[in-house]
Enzyme design. Sequence first.
Site, PDB file in Angstrom:
ATOM      1  N   LYS A  29       0.885  -1.191  -0.118  1.00 43.68           N
ATOM      2  CA  LYS A  29       0.217   0.060  -0.248  1.00 43.68           C
ATOM      3  C   LYS A  29       0.919   1.661  -0.157  1.00 43.68           C
ATOM      4  O   LYS A  29       0.588   1.740  -0.716  1.00 43.68           O
ATOM      5  CB  LYS A  29      -1.109  -0.334   1.118  1.00 43.68           C
ATOM      6  CG  LYS A  29      -1.759   1.396   1.104  1.00 43.68           C
ATOM      7  CD  LYS A  29      -3.261   1.158   2.196  1.00 43.68           C
ATOM      8  CE  LYS A  29      -4.204   0.263   2.418  1.00 43.68           C
ATOM      9  NZ  LYS A  29      -5.114  -0.253   3.107  1.00 43.68           N
ATOM     10  N   ARG A  98      -2.883   3.269   8.593  1.00 44.01           N
ATOM     11  CA  ARG A  98      -3.673   2.058   8.083  1.00 44.01           C
ATOM     12  C   ARG A  98      -2.090   0.919   8.366  1.00 44.01           C
ATOM     13  O   ARG A  98      -0.961   1.233   7.336  1.00 44.01           O
ATOM     14  CB  ARG A  98      -3.211   2.134   6.369  1.00 44.01           C
ATOM     15  CG  ARG A  98      -5.165   2.786   6.962  1.00 44.01           C
ATOM     16  CD  ARG A  98      -4.893   3.088   5.465  1.00 44.01           C
ATOM     17  NE  ARG A  98      -6.313   4.885   5.415  1.00 44.01           N
ATOM     18  CZ  ARG A  98      -7.616   4.321   5.040  1.00 44.01           C
ATOM     19  NH1 ARG A  98      -7.756   2.835   4.481  1.00 44.01           N
ATOM     20  NH2 ARG A  98      -8.636   5.076   5.075  1.00 44.01           N
ATOM     21  N   GLY A 107      -7.782  -7.071   5.189  1.00 41.70           N
ATOM     22  CA  GLY A 107      -8.622  -7.929   6.325  1.00 41.70           C
ATOM     23  C   GLY A 107      -7.742  -8.573   7.590  1.00 41.70           C
ATOM     24  O   GLY A 107      -8.760  -8.964   8.878  1.00 41.70           O
ATOM     25  N   MET A 109      -5.306  -7.072   9.529  1.00 45.15           N
ATOM     26  CA  MET A 109      -4.438  -6.208  10.441  1.00 45.15           C
ATOM     27  C   MET A 109      -5.078  -5.463  10.222  1.00 45.15           C
ATOM     28  O   MET A 109      -6.576  -5.118   9.669  1.00 45.15           O
ATOM     29  CB  MET A 109      -3.183  -5.817   9.830  1.00 45.15           C
ATOM     30  CG  MET A 109      -1.910  -7.146   9.821  1.00 45.15           C
ATOM     31  SD  MET A 109      -1.052  -7.009   9.589  1.00 45.15           S
ATOM     32  CE  MET A 109      -0.743  -6.605   7.360  1.00 45.15           C
ATOM     33  N   ARG A 343      -2.856  -0.840  -6.852  1.00 47.42           N
ATOM     34  CA  ARG A 343      -2.282  -2.366  -6.937  1.00 47.42           C
ATOM     35  C   ARG A 343      -2.350  -3.241  -7.892  1.00 47.42           C
ATOM     36  O   ARG A 343      -3.463  -2.789  -9.193  1.00 47.42           O
ATOM     37  CB  ARG A 343      -2.702  -3.524  -5.473  1.00 47.42           C
ATOM     38  CG  ARG A 343      -3.646  -3.487  -5.529  1.00 47.42           C
ATOM     39  CD  ARG A 343      -3.205  -5.134  -4.214  1.00 47.42           C
ATOM     40  NE  ARG A 343      -4.814  -5.058  -4.779  1.00 47.42           N
ATOM     41  CZ  ARG A 343      -5.889  -5.113  -3.478  1.00 47.42           C
ATOM     42  NH1 ARG A 343      -5.107  -5.211  -1.905  1.00 47.42           N
ATOM     43  NH2 ARG A 343      -6.957  -5.718  -3.115  1.00 47.42           N
ATOM     44  N   HIS A 459      -2.104 -44.338  -5.247  1.00 45.90           N
ATOM     45  CA  HIS A 459      -2.498 -44.817  -6.795  1.00 45.90           C
ATOM     46  C   HIS A 459      -3.138 -44.267  -7.521  1.00 45.90           C
ATOM     47  O   HIS A 459      -3.389 -44.309  -8.760  1.00 45.90           O
ATOM     48  CB  HIS A 459      -2.418 -46.388  -6.510  1.00 45.90           C
ATOM     49  CG  HIS A 459      -2.973 -47.493  -8.118  1.00 45.90           C
ATOM     50  ND1 HIS A 459      -3.800 -47.160  -8.619  1.00 45.90           N
ATOM     51  CD2 HIS A 459      -2.171 -47.736  -9.031  1.00 45.90           C
ATOM     52  CE1 HIS A 459      -3.640 -47.980  -9.519  1.00 45.90           C
ATOM     53  NE2 HIS A 459      -2.858 -48.071  -9.832  1.00 45.90           N
ATOM     54  N   ARG A 582       5.938 -46.975 -18.045  1.00 45.67           N
ATOM     55  CA  ARG A 582       5.969 -48.135 -16.817  1.00 45.67           C
ATOM     56  C   ARG A 582       5.307 -49.851 -17.168  1.00 45.67           C
ATOM     57  O   ARG A 582       4.339 -48.565 -18.522  1.00 45.67           O
ATOM     58  CB  ARG A 582       5.069 -47.450 -16.198  1.00 45.67           C
ATOM     59  CG  ARG A 582       5.535 -46.425 -14.461  1.00 45.67           C
ATOM     60  CD  ARG A 582       4.120 -46.047 -13.402  1.00 45.67           C
ATOM     61  NE  ARG A 582       5.231 -45.674 -12.920  1.00 45.67           N
ATOM     62  CZ  ARG A 582       4.816 -43.726 -13.137  1.00 45.67           C
ATOM     63  NH1 ARG A 582       3.625 -43.428 -13.813  1.00 45.67           N
ATOM     64  NH2 ARG A 582       5.344 -43.090 -11.694  1.00 45.67           N
ATOM     65  N   ARG A 637      10.577 -48.168 -19.156  1.00 45.74           N
ATOM     66  CA  ARG A 637      11.427 -48.623 -18.045  1.00 45.74           C
ATOM     67  C   ARG A 637      11.107 -50.132 -18.092  1.00 45.74           C
ATOM     68  O   ARG A 637       9.988 -50.768 -17.674  1.00 45.74           O
ATOM     69  CB  ARG A 637      10.745 -48.344 -16.886  1.00 45.74           C
ATOM     70  CG  ARG A 637      11.422 -48.782 -15.593  1.00 45.74           C
ATOM     71  CD  ARG A 637      10.810 -47.813 -13.840  1.00 45.74           C
ATOM     72  NE  ARG A 637       9.337 -48.229 -13.547  1.00 45.74           N
ATOM     73  CZ  ARG A 637       8.640 -47.427 -12.842  1.00 45.74           C
ATOM     74  NH1 ARG A 637       9.241 -46.466 -12.309  1.00 45.74           N
ATOM     75  NH2 ARG A 637       7.713 -47.586 -12.712  1.00 45.74           N
ATOM     76  N   GLU A 767      17.223 -42.595  -8.415  1.00 46.98           N
ATOM     77  CA  GLU A 767      15.632 -43.102  -7.340  1.00 46.98           C
ATOM     78  C   GLU A 767      16.099 -43.163  -6.068  1.00 46.98           C
ATOM     79  O   GLU A 767      15.297 -43.546  -5.245  1.00 46.98           O
ATOM     80  CB  GLU A 767      14.508 -43.660  -7.984  1.00 46.98           C
ATOM     81  CG  GLU A 767      14.374 -45.483  -8.318  1.00 46.98           C
ATOM     82  CD  GLU A 767      13.676 -45.445  -8.780  1.00 46.98           C
ATOM     83  OE1 GLU A 767      12.096 -44.433  -8.948  1.00 46.98           O
ATOM     84  OE2 GLU A 767      13.390 -46.764  -9.906  1.00 46.98           O
ATOM     85  N   SER A 786      17.506 -40.927 -15.121  1.00 49.31           N
ATOM     86  CA  SER A 786      16.582 -39.890 -15.182  1.00 49.31           C
ATOM     87  C   SER A 786      15.913 -40.503 -14.350  1.00 49.31           C
ATOM     88  O   SER A 786      15.976 -41.825 -12.850  1.00 49.31           O
ATOM     89  CB  SER A 786      14.566 -40.686 -16.406  1.00 49.31           C
ATOM     90  OG  SER A 786      13.446 -40.608 -16.063  1.00 49.31           O
ATOM     91  N   ASN A 790      10.372 -39.176  -7.259  1.00 42.30           N
ATOM     92  CA  ASN A 790       9.162 -40.212  -6.118  1.00 42.30           C
ATOM     93  C   ASN A 790       9.667 -41.044  -5.162  1.00 42.30           C
ATOM     94  O   ASN A 790       9.608 -41.101  -4.095  1.00 42.30           O
ATOM     95  CB  ASN A 790       7.950 -40.409  -6.899  1.00 42.30           C
ATOM     96  CG  ASN A 790       6.939 -40.178  -7.954  1.00 42.30           C
ATOM     97  OD1 ASN A 790       6.977 -39.252  -8.040  1.00 42.30           O
ATOM     98  ND2 ASN A 790       6.524 -40.738  -8.712  1.00 42.30           N
ATOM     99  N   ASP A 791      10.188 -41.551  -5.138  1.00 40.83           N
ATOM    100  CA  ASP A 791      11.512 -42.711  -4.382  1.00 40.83           C
ATOM    101  C   ASP A 791      12.259 -42.141  -4.297  1.00 40.83           C
ATOM    102  O   ASP A 791      12.047 -42.760  -3.223  1.00 40.83           O
ATOM    103  CB  ASP A 791      11.622 -44.113  -5.445  1.00 40.83           C
ATOM    104  CG  ASP A 791      10.521 -45.088  -5.606  1.00 40.83           C
ATOM    105  OD1 ASP A 791       9.607 -45.669  -4.524  1.00 40.83           O
ATOM    106  OD2 ASP A 791      10.359 -45.623  -7.042  1.00 40.83           O
ATOM    107  N   CYS A 854      11.509 -37.621 -14.140  1.00 37.06           N
ATOM    108  CA  CYS A 854      10.398 -38.974 -14.465  1.00 37.06           C
ATOM    109  C   CYS A 854       8.948 -39.210 -13.158  1.00 37.06           C
ATOM    110  O   CYS A 854       8.257 -39.521 -13.489  1.00 37.06           O
ATOM    111  CB  CYS A 854      10.165 -39.644 -15.078  1.00 37.06           C
ATOM    112  SG  CYS A 854      11.511 -40.959 -14.642  1.00 37.06           S
ATOM    113  N   TYR A 874      15.443 -32.566 -20.221  1.00 34.98           N
ATOM    114  CA  TYR A 874      13.996 -32.633 -20.433  1.00 34.98           C
ATOM    115  C   TYR A 874      12.917 -33.146 -18.657  1.00 34.98           C
ATOM    116  O   TYR A 874      14.109 -33.553 -17.997  1.00 34.98           O
ATOM    117  CB  TYR A 874      13.594 -33.901 -21.237  1.00 34.98           C
ATOM    118  CG  TYR A 874      14.468 -34.995 -21.038  1.00 34.98           C
ATOM    119  CD1 TYR A 874      12.691 -36.235 -19.822  1.00 34.98           C
ATOM    120  CD2 TYR A 874      15.468 -36.003 -21.180  1.00 34.98           C
ATOM    121  CE1 TYR A 874      12.879 -37.634 -19.856  1.00 34.98           C
ATOM    122  CE2 TYR A 874      14.945 -36.891 -20.258  1.00 34.98           C
ATOM    123  CZ  TYR A 874      14.497 -37.793 -19.782  1.00 34.98           C
ATOM    124  OH  TYR A 874      14.556 -39.253 -19.432  1.00 34.98           O
TER     125      TYR A 874
END
Length: 902
Positions: A29, A98, A107, A109, A343, A459, A582, A637, A767, A786, A790-791, A854, A874
Amino acid sequence: MAAQETVDHKYVYDFAEGNKELKELLGGKGANLAEMTNLGLPVPPGFTITTEACKAYLATGREPDGLADQIETHLESLERQMGRRLGDPQDPLLVSVRSGAKFSMPGMMETVLNVGLNDRSVVGLSNQAGGNDRFAWDSYRRLIQMFGKTVCEVPGEEFEHALDEAKRAKGTTNDLDLDADDLRGLVDAYKSIFLKHTGRDFPQEPREQLDLAIRAVFESWNAERAVLYRRQERIPADLGTAVNVVTMVFGNLGPDSGTGVAFTRDPGSGAQGIYGDYLANAQGEDVVAGIRNTVPLQELERLDKKSYDELLGIMARLEEHYKDLCDIEFTIERGKLWMLQTRVGKRTAAAAFVIAGQLVDEGLIDLDEALHRVNGAQLAQLMFPRFRLDHEFEPVAKGIGASPGAASGKVVFTSARAVELAAEGESVILVRRETNPDDLNGMIAAQGILTSRGGKTSHAAVVARGMGKTCVSGADDIEVNVPAKRFTVAGQTVTEGDVVSIDGTTGKVYLGEVPVMPSEVVQYFEGSLDPEHVDNALVRAVHRIMSHADAKRQLAVRTNADTGADAARARRFGAEGIGLCRTEHMFLGDRRELVEKLILARTDDERESALAALLPLQRDDFKEIFREMDGLPVTVRLIDPPLHEFLPPLEQLAVNVAVAQERGEDVAKEEALLAAVRRMHEENPMLGLRGVRLGLVIPGLFAMQVRAIAEAAVSVTRDGAVAKPEIMVPLVGAVQELETVRAEAEKIIAEVVGDSGVEVLIGTMIEVPRAALTAGQIAEAAQFFSFGTNDLTQMAWGFSRDDVEGAFFWRYLELGIFGISPFESIDRDGVGRLVRIAAEEGRAARPELKLGVCGEHGGDPDSVHFFHEVGLDYVSCSPFRVPVARLEAGRAAVETDGSDSR
Ligand code: PEP
Ligand code: MG
């Protein structure tokens, strides 16, 4: 020295001293008020106390040295400028105090208006207002109310109660019916309330009012609601708020006064025009409180043409200056327009694209900047069908929004029933406690998937995202009873065939049908809407910005796909290859019997015959994919999950065998199966016999897959297509594992490929943390890496990826241990560091090493920026995420300053 620095520190900036770049220091502000002041726009004069001062106050519990003097200096200068003194009895200067942090926290503060009013200056205010006593006393009672509540924590209801009393005494329910005398009485009542709660009289000294109000705004940074809001919005806790002290202007001085809000374009659609609301004879807080109805801003033209024209001129000026949609607040005091705030305005996803496109057309920004103005999260939102929520629907449960979109359909509880009903043309929602690979056909047939267990990488979630199918997972208020074909929720029972609607973005579940609209952006990506010819501003803007992202990005974008259909769709969405095919689902369905034979084989002959039967089936799988990906690389894979996943569950099998034995039936086969399942049972299957370990333990399994890949590649090449297979070994932790698999694979490839011209690469997933840490060694045996993030996340944190998100992540998020699940967005410091190490050491050992990712993170906007920074070649993600990854890779490339991607 330190003390000297503190004294010299500049804590207060006049509006004329700041600018819009100083948000960190002056808050949004304050920075924008300064910017408008310097543009010569009519901003009520004032000054801003910096976030630095707030931080110093919060750290020590007292105002930093020098602050009080600096406030005095700026106040004096303001008084000189206005020709009035703060709280002067005859002709008072009044100010508002303000809050205003770097990021807007609407709203959250505090604000105190009318500071400077007291028992004497209230008369002066009345004189200023042309003898308007009512106005003056109303302003005074508002100050005591706001000050009491905000600064001294007097319970707000007490003031409201007193106001109600005054109205009751007058026989009205409308504030405006209270006259000056009533309000004078109300001021007395308010003062008594103040005294009762604080043990002191309402402060009459204007400077004391000001100092206490400033302190209250500082403290409101740590108010509970502000803390919660910051956590939710991921706003850092240590920024502090600035405080703006602004000359009061009044929109409630009569019919020639008023207040309003406006946008320079429609924040909903991006369309150009005049959008806003105006309320005559009112203050901003009246608009918020909804006491009276506002009128469209266009009405102002009739009410006060001069102010209206001036306002439109200012709005055009602001847009040109900010080069973006702005929102503003303004007040008109007796025909004089004042700008109270501006703003860069928030907007919907669609408006973000449309406006960015328009601004390019208008020559205000270039395409790089347009790309910066949109993001992948917005694009993703635009790619999913949405509910048409014309009227309110009440959700009955809320789970995790696991795969966005909106779906309505009849409830089914089994994959088979989903397929049956879908074949009859019905929309179905597959409801399960959790899904497993056997549910795949049902998931394909269903419009959406709803589970009562599992998180964002369960899954159901991963597969649904892969298919672009709506999924709500972990809706644990839902009790699913599959055998009885029903679920219960909130005391209601839903049986097969009943209709439910699920929102995969919000995780909300509704009973009954909520109408759904398809996405035009997907129709464009699918090729059914031609951006050159369609009269659709959104589609044209998306096309333009995506084309620019493609031209700029350094990361290639591949897809995770393991069917021809997914591969084809991903290709239409712009995928430049497959980064992860997969192979596990290829072992399900009617092939399950062969897999059982393989697992139960007692002799080499039995095993080899099972593998020989699987070979042609696998070959056909790969042929289909290579054909769809003609000319593009396809990373296949080798099989990853533990083999017992392909066998029936232990408990169920044990019960069946016991029952059959009891009945005296011949159970030799089932017993053998049961023995095998027992033998393979693992306490921690995710850390057990899977991936490369399987390949090393079950002779011929990987060899069969390698042969199928090579033969499929040769076959489609002979048919005139170009196959570019890349064989990927999962779960490698040591170079020796990879070397062993590779030696066997190379022999088979050489034998199959001959002089066909097909080239097959061999690489590995990274992985397992050990693989990342020994990447230099592993790269000696790999043509590509690659990252299986996740693992890698699961093993780096020691978090079971299927369990933890639903189980306890809420607490971690609440405590701020992380701001977002590390399964969703890459943990840069930990998992990301493993990626960096592996990328650097891998490339040092083998400069031409190809690097990709991947895991699910390949389609996450923030993670894409990280992979760009690390310099991967990639990212690979589910088909529906491909456009998002293209866009974010483009943004990463143009945002060379490393600024925030969100
Ligand atoms: C990974 O672990 O990141 C990965 C892509 O493999 P999966 O999810 O199949 O374990
Ligand atoms: Mg994995």
